[in-house]
Design a protein around this motif. Structure first.
Motif, PDB file in Angstrom:
ATOM      1  N   PHE A   1       0.085  -1.076   0.357  1.00 11.79           N
ATOM      2  CA  PHE A   1      -0.163   0.025   0.136  1.00 11.79           C
ATOM      3  C   PHE A   1       0.934   0.639   0.015  1.00 11.79           C
ATOM      4  CE2 PHE A   1      -1.678   3.549   2.350  1.00 11.79           C
ATOM      5  CZ  PHE A   1      -3.487   3.535   1.680  1.00 11.79           C
ATOM      6  N   PHE A   2       1.708   0.875   0.589  1.00 15.69           N
ATOM      7  CA  PHE A   2       2.625   2.553   0.969  1.00 15.69           C
ATOM      8  C   PHE A   2       3.823   2.430   0.186  1.00 15.69           C
ATOM      9  CE2 PHE A   2       0.743   2.641   5.511  1.00 15.69           C
ATOM     10  CZ  PHE A   2       0.522   3.720   5.683  1.00 15.69           C
ATOM     11  N   ASP A   3       4.074   0.979  -0.481  1.00 17.49           N
ATOM     12  CA  ASP A   3       4.801   1.725  -2.029  1.00 17.49           C
ATOM     13  C   ASP A   3       4.096   2.122  -2.757  1.00 17.49           C
ATOM     14  OD1 ASP A   3       7.242   0.519  -0.388  1.00 17.49           O
ATOM     15  OD2 ASP A   3       7.100  -0.837  -1.158  1.00 17.49           O
ATOM     16  N   LYS A   4       2.906   1.250  -3.508  1.00 21.02           N
ATOM     17  CA  LYS A   4       2.695   1.991  -4.881  1.00 21.02           C
ATOM     18  C   LYS A   4       1.117   2.775  -4.958  1.00 21.02           C
ATOM     19  CE  LYS A   4       3.011  -3.283  -6.225  1.00 21.02           C
ATOM     20  NZ  LYS A   4       4.054  -2.724  -6.971  1.00 21.02           N
ATOM     21  N   VAL A   5       1.219   3.562  -3.887  1.00 24.09           N
ATOM     22  CA  VAL A   5      -0.537   4.120  -3.631  1.00 24.09           C
ATOM     23  C   VAL A   5       0.343   5.578  -3.099  1.00 24.09           C
ATOM     24  CG1 VAL A   5      -2.278   5.161  -1.841  1.00 24.09           C
ATOM     25  CG2 VAL A   5      -2.015   3.066  -2.399  1.00 24.09           C
ATOM     26  N   PRO A   6      -0.384   6.069  -4.510  1.00 22.12           N
ATOM     27  CA  PRO A   6       0.553   7.860  -4.413  1.00 22.12           C
ATOM     28  C   PRO A   6       0.918   8.737  -3.047  1.00 22.12           C
ATOM     29  CG  PRO A   6      -0.793   7.537  -6.558  1.00 22.12           C
ATOM     30  CD  PRO A   6      -1.224   6.625  -5.280  1.00 22.12           C
ATOM     31  N   ALA A   7       1.596   9.556  -2.723  1.00 25.50           N
ATOM     32  CA  ALA A   7       1.797   9.985  -1.291  1.00 25.50           C
ATOM     33  C   ALA A   7       0.329  10.879  -0.870  1.00 25.50           C
ATOM     34  CB  ALA A   7       2.963  10.625  -1.260  1.00 25.50           C
ATOM     35  N   LYS A   8      -0.322  11.796  -1.680  1.00 29.92           N
ATOM     36  CA  LYS A   8      -0.884  12.227  -1.465  1.00 29.92           C
ATOM     37  C   LYS A   8      -2.203  11.858  -0.797  1.00 29.92           C
ATOM     38  CE  LYS A   8      -3.532  12.329  -6.001  1.00 29.92           C
ATOM     39  NZ  LYS A   8      -3.764  13.716  -7.111  1.00 29.92           N
ATOM     40  N   HIS A   9      -2.367  10.308  -1.152  1.00 33.47           N
ATOM     41  CA  HIS A   9      -3.758   9.922  -0.496  1.00 33.47           C
ATOM     42  C   HIS A   9      -2.569   8.662   0.143  1.00 33.47           C
ATOM     43  CE1 HIS A   9      -6.320  10.366  -4.072  1.00 33.47           C
ATOM     44  NE2 HIS A   9      -6.020   9.887  -5.058  1.00 33.47           N
ATOM     45  N   SER A  10      -1.543   8.558   0.279  1.00 33.19           N
ATOM     46  CA  SER A  10      -1.763   7.206   1.719  1.00 33.19           C
ATOM     47  C   SER A  10      -0.833   8.090   2.671  1.00 33.19           C
ATOM     48  CB  SER A  10       0.197   6.192   1.124  1.00 33.19           C
ATOM     49  OG  SER A  10       0.825   6.589   0.645  1.00 33.19           O
ATOM     50  N   TYR A  11      -0.492   9.685   2.377  1.00 31.72           N
ATOM     51  CA  TYR A  11       0.244  10.329   3.382  1.00 31.72           C
ATOM     52  C   TYR A  11      -1.103  10.643   4.124  1.00 31.72           C
ATOM     53  CZ  TYR A  11       4.712  10.000   2.326  1.00 31.72           C
ATOM     54  OH  TYR A  11       5.901   9.380   1.959  1.00 31.72           O
ATOM     55  N   GLY A  12      -1.777  10.646   3.204  1.00 32.81           N
ATOM     56  CA  GLY A  12      -2.885  12.223   3.250  1.00 32.81           C
ATOM     57  C   GLY A  12      -3.952  11.154   4.733  1.00 32.81           C
TER      58      GLY A  12
ATOM     59  N   ALA B   1       8.003  16.948  10.269  1.00 32.20           N
ATOM     60  CA  ALA B   1       7.192  16.887   9.149  1.00 32.20           C
ATOM     61  C   ALA B   1       5.286  16.076   8.809  1.00 32.20           C
ATOM     62  CB  ALA B   1       8.112  15.837   8.948  1.00 32.20           C
ATOM     63  N   ILE B   2       5.629  15.518  10.015  1.00 32.75           N
ATOM     64  CA  ILE B   2       3.923  15.038   9.815  1.00 32.75           C
ATOM     65  C   ILE B   2       2.932  16.484   9.984  1.00 32.75           C
ATOM     66  CG2 ILE B   2       2.449  13.741  11.443  1.00 32.75           C
ATOM     67  CD1 ILE B   2       4.363  12.089  12.121  1.00 32.75           C
ATOM     68  N   GLN B   3       3.377  17.249  11.029  1.00 32.93           N
ATOM     69  CA  GLN B   3       1.988  18.407  10.963  1.00 32.93           C
ATOM     70  C   GLN B   3       2.128  19.054   9.469  1.00 32.93           C
ATOM     71  OE1 GLN B   3       3.867  21.006  14.873  1.00 32.93           O
ATOM     72  NE2 GLN B   3       1.846  21.432  14.884  1.00 32.93           N
ATOM     73  N   ALA B   4       3.524  19.218   9.182  1.00 31.67           N
ATOM     74  CA  ALA B   4       3.727  20.384   8.037  1.00 31.67           C
ATOM     75  C   ALA B   4       2.946  19.215   6.874  1.00 31.67           C
ATOM     76  CB  ALA B   4       4.970  20.325   7.526  1.00 31.67           C
ATOM     77  N   PHE B   5       3.035  18.734   6.612  1.00 32.26           N
ATOM     78  CA  PHE B   5       2.156  17.973   5.596  1.00 32.26           C
ATOM     79  C   PHE B   5       0.804  17.441   5.364  1.00 32.26           C
ATOM     80  CE2 PHE B   5      -0.263  14.456   3.729  1.00 32.26           C
ATOM     81  CZ  PHE B   5      -0.086  13.962   2.521  1.00 32.26           C
ATOM     82  N   GLY B   6       0.184  17.770   7.648  1.00 29.73           N
ATOM     83  CA  GLY B   6      -1.155  18.167   7.306  1.00 29.73           C
ATOM     84  C   GLY B   6      -1.637  18.906   6.566  1.00 29.73           C
ATOM     85  N   ASN B   7      -0.703  20.212   7.067  1.00 29.57           N
ATOM     86  CA  ASN B   7      -1.418  21.502   7.511  1.00 29.57           C
ATOM     87  C   ASN B   7      -1.259  22.321   6.277  1.00 29.57           C
ATOM     88  OD1 ASN B   7      -1.680  21.408  10.102  1.00 29.57           O
ATOM     89  ND2 ASN B   7       0.264  22.309  10.743  1.00 29.57           N
TER      90      ASN B   7
END
Length: 332
Positions: free
Chosen positions: A63-74, A205-211
């Motif tokens: 899942f984390f290797d193949k799904v685009p970051a905008k969705h998996s990280y989202g 890094a987590i907070q920056a992505f979410g914000n």
């Protein structure tokens, strides 16, 4: 913590961002496919209350290797204002199967177990490298790159070192382990565990992505220059003989003989050439780093200047070799 984070929280929209991320995943074919692929094996069976942990981990890695970051990280790093949202974020990896166990192992024992598996060992090394905190940097990361840190963190999910949020009230994460029964290694164990729990680089890094406040720190940048050598100390280092070849993630060329260094440079520059003519360094033989074939041979005396001989000495050796050849020719 950088100032821009303090103001970024005000821009978090109302609602459950993690729920919105899950809905967005279901609208994306790739995300929906691989999310369903891990939900099935990671879901606890109602019959015997166990899951197939191995299949669950494998599906999570995919899942984390193949799904685009905008969705998996989202889904994994979504910003939250309430407990309902943070709990959904914590449940993203189905922790009852992929993360939690009946008992918590000692963190150093868990690390030893991780280092026996190539995938886990290499990804843990990436995490230590790319999420190394640095108090003097704007981002609190030594490499000034949030993307590399989040990629390294998500890469650990699906291994025996799978981390997750430790509760629903903070951004602190940790593997499923503690430092009980550490004995004389308690300080070492706490250092390892706190690299996860109290890592300002990872939290920012987590907070920056979410914000969405990470625009200037997602591009690769030169690492922060420090006055002293900065190395990751989270790996266990014990007084034991070196392991067999291939037991580490990469070959540190600074402890190899000159020829090996040239071979490494050749691989990097893709330049053809012979490196077997180099002279061995007596210091390496003395320390036991040179192999049986490191002695000086007749061929090695014709070594080029790049291997450590001066031009004058090369000329002398070449002249002597020519004279010897002519003498042998005359006598024959």
């Amino acid at each position: 913590m950088p100032v821009f984070f303090a103001f970024a929280v005000e821009h978090i929209p109302k609602g459950n961002n993690c729920l919105d991320a899950a809905k967005a995943c279901n609208l994306d074919d790739t995300c929906k496919k691989y999310r369903s692929a891990y939900i099935t094996p990671c879901t606890t069976s109602m019959s015997n209350e166990v899951c197939n942990r191995r299949k669950c981990h494998k599906a999570l890695r995919q899942f984390f290797d193949k799904v685009p970051a905008k969705h998996s990280y989202g889904m994994l790093f979504c910003s939250c204002r309430d407990i309902a949202c943070t709990e959904r974020r914590r449940q993203t990896i189905v922790p009852v199967c992929s993360y939690e166990e009946r008992e918590k192992p000692n963190c150093l024992n868990l690390q030893d177990s991780c280092k026996t598996n190539y995938i886990c060992r290499s990804r843990l090394a990436d995490f230590f490298t790319n999420c190394q905190p640095e108090s003097r940097s704007v981002s609190s990361c030594l490499k000034e790159n949030y993307a590399d840190c989040l990629l390294a963190y998500s890469g650990l999910i699906g291994t025996v070192m799978t981390p997750n949020y430790i509760d629903s009230s903070s951004l602190s994460v940790a593997p499923w382990c503690d430092c009980n029964n550490s004995g004389n290694d308690l300080e070492e164990c706490l250092k390892f565990l706190n690299f996860f729990k109290d890592n300002t680089c990872l939290k920012n890094a987590i907070q920056a992505f979410g914000n969405g406040s990470d625009v200037t720190v997602w591009q690769p940048a030169l690492p922060v220059q420090t006055t002293t050598a900065t190395t990751t100390t989270a790996f266990r280092v014990r007084n034991k003989p070196p392991g067999p070849a291939g037991s580490e993630n990469e070959i540190p060329t600074h402890v190899l003989p000159p020829c090996a260094n040239l071979q490494a440079q050749k691989l990097k520059s893709n330049v053809s050439g012979s490196t077997h003519l180099c002279l061995s360094d007596p210091g390496y033989e003395k320390n036991g780093l040179a192999g049986p074939s490191s002695h000086i041979t007749t061929k090695s005396m014709a070594a080029p200047a790049s291997c450590g001989l001066s031009p004058l000495l090369v000329l002398v050796v070449t002249a002597l070799s020519t004279l010897v050849s002519l003498s042998l020719a005359e006598t024959s």
